[in-house]
Design an enzyme around this catalytic site. Structure first.
Site, PDB file in Angstrom:
ATOM      1  N   GLN A  74      38.777  29.962  31.407  1.00  0.00           N
ATOM      2  CA  GLN A  74      38.218  30.221  32.724  1.00  0.00           C
ATOM      3  C   GLN A  74      37.215  31.359  32.601  1.00  0.00           C
ATOM      4  OE1 GLN A  74      41.171  30.002  35.906  1.00  0.00           O
ATOM      5  NE2 GLN A  74      40.471  31.990  36.571  1.00  0.00           N
ATOM      6  N   HIS A 118      45.800  44.146  38.150  1.00  0.00           N
ATOM      7  CA  HIS A 118      46.300  42.769  38.111  1.00  0.00           C
ATOM      8  C   HIS A 118      46.740  42.358  36.709  1.00  0.00           C
ATOM      9  CE1 HIS A 118      43.071  42.390  41.435  1.00  0.00           C
ATOM     10  NE2 HIS A 118      44.217  42.794  41.968  1.00  0.00           N
ATOM     11  N   TYR A 157      34.193  37.884  33.738  1.00  0.00           N
ATOM     12  CA  TYR A 157      35.473  37.888  33.033  1.00  0.00           C
ATOM     13  C   TYR A 157      35.616  36.560  32.295  1.00  0.00           C
ATOM     14  CZ  TYR A 157      37.170  41.214  36.641  1.00  0.00           C
ATOM     15  OH  TYR A 157      37.356  42.265  37.502  1.00  0.00           O
TER      16      TYR A 157
END
Length: 185
Positions: free
Chosen positions: A48, A64, A134
């Site tokens: 991803q 997170h 990211y």
């Protein structure tokens, strides 16, 4: 063009220097090369890629993480503005558990942070209009999502600006208590 990495005091957490090739037209910067990043701890494909935009300086996003078996490796790159990027070691049995490492990432310094599995991650925007990219080694799994409160005194993160604009979700993350995440507070 080779990526260069530097170790941090937290085992497995790496600062990646993305050497730019520049000329009168501008530059080329390699954001990801699986073969080169393998030497620094990236294993497997990218599952991803996400981009975040943060409008106001002082905004904090994080801390997170994804719980096993969905724990992920992250490669964080700032493509506009400046951030203080922070990773917290959550690995059970690690000599640096609950310690953090912080580094400024910016479009100017050409660095990325390679965050191994077992770390929480967050950042503070040091300028307005920040953009991050990211790369993730695992797809997002909502049921595996976890977080720490970014202002938890047990983490002792020294945010350089007043913490502003926490999301409701990030503000609701609990402070550490003994046994939370299986580690001592």
């Amino acid at each position: 063009m080779r990526l260069q990495g530097g170790e941090t005091p937290l085992a497995g957490l790496m600062v990646i220097d993305r050497r730019r090739l520049s000329d009168e037209r501008g530059y080329l910067s390699r954001l990801f090369c699986q073969d080169e990043l393998a030497a620094f701890g990236w294993h497997g494909p990218i599952m991803q890629i996400n981009e975040t935009g943060t409008v106001h300086k002082g905004t904090v996003r994080g801390m997170h993480f994804q719980r096993p078996p969905h724990a992920e490796i992250k490669l964080v790159t700032c493509t506009r503005g400046r951030i203080l990027d922070v990773a917290v070691d959550l690995r059970e049995g690690s000599p640096t558990v609950l310690k953090h490492f912080a580094i400024e990432l910016s479009e100017e310094n050409g660095c990325s942070l390679l965050i191994p599995k077992g770390f929480a991650h967050g950042f503070q925007a040091l300028t307005d209009d920040v953009r991050l990219i990211y790369a993730h080694s695992e797809p997002y799994a909502a049921g595996a999502e976890g977080g720490l409160h970014p202002q938890d005194p047990a983490l002792a993160i020294d945010w350089p600006l007043p913490v502003e604009r926490l999301s409701a979700r990030d503000a609701a993350h609990p402070f550490l208590t003994p046994g939370y995440l299986g580690v001592a507070a």
